[in-house]
Structure formats: C-alpha cells, structure tokens
Design a protein around this motif. Structure first.
Motif, PDB file in Angstrom:
ATOM      1  N   ALA A 135       5.638  19.719  10.556  1.00  0.00           N
ATOM      2  CA  ALA A 135       5.986  21.145  10.536  1.00  0.00           C
ATOM      3  C   ALA A 135       7.217  21.387  11.391  1.00  0.00           C
ATOM      4  O   ALA A 135       7.472  20.670  12.363  1.00  0.00           O
ATOM      5  CB  ALA A 135       4.821  21.994  11.035  1.00  0.00           C
ATOM      6  N   GLY A 136       7.968  22.409  11.008  1.00  0.00           N
ATOM      7  CA  GLY A 136       9.118  22.848  11.784  1.00  0.00           C
ATOM      8  C   GLY A 136       8.909  24.281  12.231  1.00  0.00           C
ATOM      9  O   GLY A 136       8.404  25.108  11.467  1.00  0.00           O
ATOM     10  N   LEU A 137       9.278  24.569  13.492  1.00  0.00           N
ATOM     11  CA  LEU A 137       9.091  25.904  14.062  1.00  0.00           C
ATOM     12  C   LEU A 137      10.430  26.493  14.439  1.00  0.00           C
ATOM     13  O   LEU A 137      11.250  25.838  15.101  1.00  0.00           O
ATOM     14  CB  LEU A 137       8.184  25.849  15.301  1.00  0.00           C
ATOM     15  N   VAL A 159       8.363  31.356  13.389  1.00  0.00           N
ATOM     16  CA  VAL A 159       8.266  31.079  11.957  1.00  0.00           C
ATOM     17  C   VAL A 159       7.939  29.601  11.793  1.00  0.00           C
ATOM     18  O   VAL A 159       8.687  28.739  12.255  1.00  0.00           O
ATOM     19  CB  VAL A 159       9.567  31.427  11.222  1.00  0.00           C
ATOM     20  N   ALA A 160       6.800  29.311  11.159  1.00  0.00           N
ATOM     21  CA  ALA A 160       6.345  27.933  10.988  1.00  0.00           C
ATOM     22  C   ALA A 160       6.427  27.532   9.525  1.00  0.00           C
ATOM     23  O   ALA A 160       6.011  28.286   8.642  1.00  0.00           O
ATOM     24  CB  ALA A 160       4.907  27.793  11.492  1.00  0.00           C
ATOM     25  N   VAL A 189       5.622  17.227  -2.735  1.00  0.00           N
ATOM     26  CA  VAL A 189       5.919  17.856  -1.449  1.00  0.00           C
ATOM     27  C   VAL A 189       5.817  19.371  -1.591  1.00  0.00           C
ATOM     28  O   VAL A 189       6.434  19.962  -2.491  1.00  0.00           O
ATOM     29  CB  VAL A 189       7.328  17.479  -0.958  1.00  0.00           C
ATOM     30  N   THR A 190       5.020  19.967  -0.731  1.00  0.00           N
ATOM     31  CA  THR A 190       4.902  21.434  -0.697  1.00  0.00           C
ATOM     32  C   THR A 190       5.261  21.929   0.684  1.00  0.00           C
ATOM     33  O   THR A 190       5.065  21.232   1.684  1.00  0.00           O
ATOM     34  CB  THR A 190       3.474  21.873  -1.050  1.00  0.00           C
ATOM     35  N   GLN A 191       5.769  23.129   0.721  1.00  0.00           N
ATOM     36  CA  GLN A 191       6.110  23.752   1.999  1.00  0.00           C
ATOM     37  C   GLN A 191       5.444  25.116   2.090  1.00  0.00           C
ATOM     38  O   GLN A 191       5.607  25.957   1.205  1.00  0.00           O
ATOM     39  CB  GLN A 191       7.636  23.900   2.136  1.00  0.00           C
ATOM     40  N   GLU A 192       4.690  25.308   3.168  1.00  0.00           N
ATOM     41  CA  GLU A 192       4.024  26.583   3.403  1.00  0.00           C
ATOM     42  C   GLU A 192       4.646  27.234   4.636  1.00  0.00           C
ATOM     43  O   GLU A 192       4.822  26.581   5.666  1.00  0.00           O
ATOM     44  CB  GLU A 192       2.530  26.375   3.623  1.00  0.00           C
ATOM     45  N   VAL A 193       4.949  28.493   4.514  1.00  0.00           N
ATOM     46  CA  VAL A 193       5.626  29.205   5.599  1.00  0.00           C
ATOM     47  C   VAL A 193       4.761  30.360   6.062  1.00  0.00           C
ATOM     48  O   VAL A 193       4.186  31.103   5.243  1.00  0.00           O
ATOM     49  CB  VAL A 193       7.006  29.726   5.147  1.00  0.00           C
ATOM     50  N   GLU A 194       4.673  30.519   7.377  1.00  0.00           N
ATOM     51  CA  GLU A 194       3.886  31.613   7.956  1.00  0.00           C
ATOM     52  C   GLU A 194       4.575  32.053   9.249  1.00  0.00           C
ATOM     53  O   GLU A 194       5.178  31.253   9.967  1.00  0.00           O
ATOM     54  CB  GLU A 194       2.462  31.141   8.254  1.00  0.00           C
ATOM     55  N   THR A 195       4.473  33.353   9.542  1.00  0.00           N
ATOM     56  CA  THR A 195       5.068  33.904  10.763  1.00  0.00           C
ATOM     57  C   THR A 195       3.962  34.315  11.731  1.00  0.00           C
ATOM     58  O   THR A 195       3.000  34.980  11.341  1.00  0.00           O
ATOM     59  CB  THR A 195       5.954  35.123  10.451  1.00  0.00           C
ATOM     60  N   VAL A 210      13.244  31.667   7.994  1.00  0.00           N
ATOM     61  CA  VAL A 210      12.481  30.807   7.085  1.00  0.00           C
ATOM     62  C   VAL A 210      13.279  29.558   6.741  1.00  0.00           C
ATOM     63  O   VAL A 210      12.767  28.429   6.762  1.00  0.00           O
ATOM     64  CB  VAL A 210      12.089  31.589   5.813  1.00  0.00           C
ATOM     65  N   ASN A 211      14.575  29.734   6.411  1.00  0.00           N
ATOM     66  CA  ASN A 211      15.416  28.593   6.084  1.00  0.00           C
ATOM     67  C   ASN A 211      15.529  27.620   7.261  1.00  0.00           C
ATOM     68  O   ASN A 211      15.520  26.393   7.089  1.00  0.00           O
ATOM     69  CB  ASN A 211      16.806  29.057   5.667  1.00  0.00           C
ATOM     70  N   ASP A 212      15.632  28.173   8.481  1.00  0.00           N
ATOM     71  CA  ASP A 212      15.732  27.327   9.664  1.00  0.00           C
ATOM     72  C   ASP A 212      14.465  26.497   9.843  1.00  0.00           C
ATOM     73  O   ASP A 212      14.527  25.302  10.150  1.00  0.00           O
ATOM     74  CB  ASP A 212      15.985  28.176  10.906  1.00  0.00           C
ATOM     75  N   ALA A 213      13.300  27.134   9.684  1.00  0.00           N
ATOM     76  CA  ALA A 213      12.034  26.420   9.841  1.00  0.00           C
ATOM     77  C   ALA A 213      11.899  25.325   8.787  1.00  0.00           C
ATOM     78  O   ALA A 213      11.446  24.206   9.086  1.00  0.00           O
ATOM     79  CB  ALA A 213      10.866  27.393   9.760  1.00  0.00           C
TER      80      ALA A 213
END
Length: 332
Positions: free
Chosen positions: A9-11, A19-20, A30-36, A99-102
């Motif tokens: 994960a990237g924060l 933003v994770a 590969v899936t990416q899930e984003v949550e704040t 989001v893009n940064d994470a």
C-alpha cells in the motif's frame, strides 16, 4: 518489471487526511483500492485495520514534515514500513491529486523502486527530539545574551570589553545592580570578583555610561528570559545526587531566585568541620562526583562547584545544587 511486494500500500499523508491505496496482486490480476482516512488516533487505527483486512504486508509513505510520525507509530509492528524522501519519488508531470500520489507510491513500492529513509527506533527518536529541543533552548539563551550586550552598548556601558563573560558571577552581579537602578561606577566595581583580569581603572571607565529606564527594562526582560531558559535546560537533570530545580526567575528587586527540592541536612563544608573517617569522606565526595558526572553527561558544566554547593542530607544522601552559573558544555 518484477513485482517484489504483491500485497502493498501507498499512503499520501497530510495534516488532516491520509489517502491510502492498497495495491493487491492476485492470480495475475492487479487491483487498487483507495480510501481516505482522518489523522486522529481512531481514524489511524481504522487505517491499520483496513490494510490488515486487505492482506497488505508492506506500506510506504512520504516524509511530509512531522505528519508521517503518528501514522508510522500506529502502523509500526504490524507492517513493513518504508519512509520515502519526497524528492526521490516525485511523479511525472501531469495532473496531481492525492489519489494519484497514493497510487504512484504503491506502484513504486510494489516494484522495489523506493529507497527507504533511515528511521531510528522509538527511544532514539525520543532522544533526538529532546536533544534538538535542548539545542534550540541553548541557542535562544545565547541570543538573549547577545541582546543584553547590544543594550549595554547602547547605554555606552563597555562591560563586555572588561568582563569576558557578562553572564558569569561578576557580570550577573553588575547586571542585577543595574536593573535595580544602581549607576555609581564605584559601587558597581565593588560587585566584581577578585578573579577578573581587568584592572579597577578599566572597570570604572567601562561602567561609566548613560543607562535609562528603557535600558533597565530591556535588561530585566532578557534576564528573565534567560532564567526561564536555564530552568528548562537544567530541568532534565534527574539524578539521585542532584537537587531537582523546579523554577528559576527574578524577584522584584532584580535578585534571582531558585525553587528547588527541600533537603534536610547541612552543606558539605559544615559537614567537614567534624572529624570523620577517611572512608566516609571518600564515599561522600564520590556521591558528589556522580552528580557532576550526570550533569556532564547531559552537557552541563557546573562552573561553581565547591563544598558550600553540596548538601549532605540527614539520611546520608549527598546532593549537588546551585546550577545558577551552569553553562552548556559546547559553550565552555
């Protein structure tokens, strides 16, 4: 490109939000899930649970000021953490969002492209914080001493030219008298110690000036600030052979006061007036020496150590006191 960390994960850490992005590689997909999340302790614990539920093993974040530290402390021990220098993981030019940064950080971490910054263990982090705070306090004290010298020069008092250390015993005695309103050079010279190298004539000429109420106000202001800083610097001296200092300041007449722990006993010079076995004397001096050793380890030199500044308590404990002339070791 080879994937080193399939579940990572990237924060993107900010003051009020984190933003994770969880990057999950399963079965060639590969899936990416984003949550704040927020940055309160409850929200950061929820972040930890969210990452655990998704099976993340490695987490990377940018070193953004001090905002990353609470996040690190919460996640430490549950994941392999990587702290990245923001300059090393700068994204390509384009639309920049949290989001893009994470997502970018998670991609870099997955492929092992982030060079981790060194993060010491928690006790060392705490020590570094205390050391940096102490260094800042010592620096602030030096700045106030410089302002006192400027005020004296403005009043045409050349004390700094005749006294090597205006915050030493003689210098402070003269400054205290000036704050109280004394202007007679003869009386001011009488306050100087015998160890000063300057001649009496030199001191008399150095102390002939034109000091005003404004000068006295500034001198007292800076002396009060120095007293508060000295109390803060010496407050960390916690040792069985040192009398704790709780407060330090100046009375209405310009005289310094020290608030220390009450010790029932007598001074070492009074204690030595009675004949005592040499082993008892040696043990007593050894305890006092351990107090000085503790002060030196903390970076403080006493500068006025003598039997009168050592107390022998009724229970036999030996304690060093009177750090009023103490100075940071790097300034001696």
């Amino acid at each position: 490109m080879e994937v080193l960390h399939p579940m990572c994960a990237g924060l993107d850490v900010h003051k009020d939000t984190v933003v994770a992005c969880a990057r999950l590689a399963r079965d060639q997909e590969v899936t990416q899930e984003v949550e704040t999340f927020g940055t309160t302790t409850t929200d950061l614990l929820a972040l930890s649970d969210w990452l655990t539920e998704r099976g993340c093993t490695h987490v990377a974040m940018e070193a953004t000021g001090v905002y990353w530290k609470p996040v690190w402390h919460i996640l430490e021990g549950s994941f392999e953490l990587v702290l990245a220098n923001a300059a090393h993981i700068k994204n390509v030019p384009g639309r920049k969002t949290d989001v893009n940064d994470a997502m970018w950080i998670s991609d870099l971490l997955a492929h092992g492209l982030i060079r981790a910054s060194f993060v010491p263990e928690t006790p060392i982090q705490n020590l570094r914080t205390l050391t940096r705070t102490r260094k800042q306090l010592v620096r602030e004290k030096a700045q106030h001493v410089q302002r006192i010298q400027k005020t004296l020069e403005d009043a045409n008092l050349k004390i700094a030219s005749a006294v090597s250390d205006i915050m030493g015993k003689s210098g402070r005695a003269i400054l205290d008298a000036l704050v109280r309103g004394e202007t007679d050079p003869e009386k001011l010279v009488a306050l100087a110690g015998k160890r000063l190298k300057a001649s009496r004539k030199t001191l008399l000429e150095a102390l002939r000036g034109r000091i005003t109420d404004d000068h006295r106000f500034l001198l007292k202001l800076h002396l009060d600030q120095i007293a508060a800083l000295e109390a803060a610097i010496t407050a960390r001296l916690q040792h069985p052979s040192i009398v704790p200092l709780y407060d330090l300041g100046w009375q209405g007449e310009g005289k310094p006061y020290y608030c220390m722990k009450l010790v029932d006993g007598e001074s070492l010079d009074a204690w030595l007036r009675e004949p005592r076995p040499w082993r008892e004397v040696l043990a007593t001096f050894s305890q006092a020496g351990r107090g000085l050793e503790a002060a030196h380890r903390a970076g403080i030199v006493h500068r006025d150590f003598k039997p009168h500044n050592v107390l022998v308590a009724d229970d036999g404990a030996v304690k060093v006191l009177d750090f009023g002339l103490a100075r940071a070791a790097e300034h001696t």
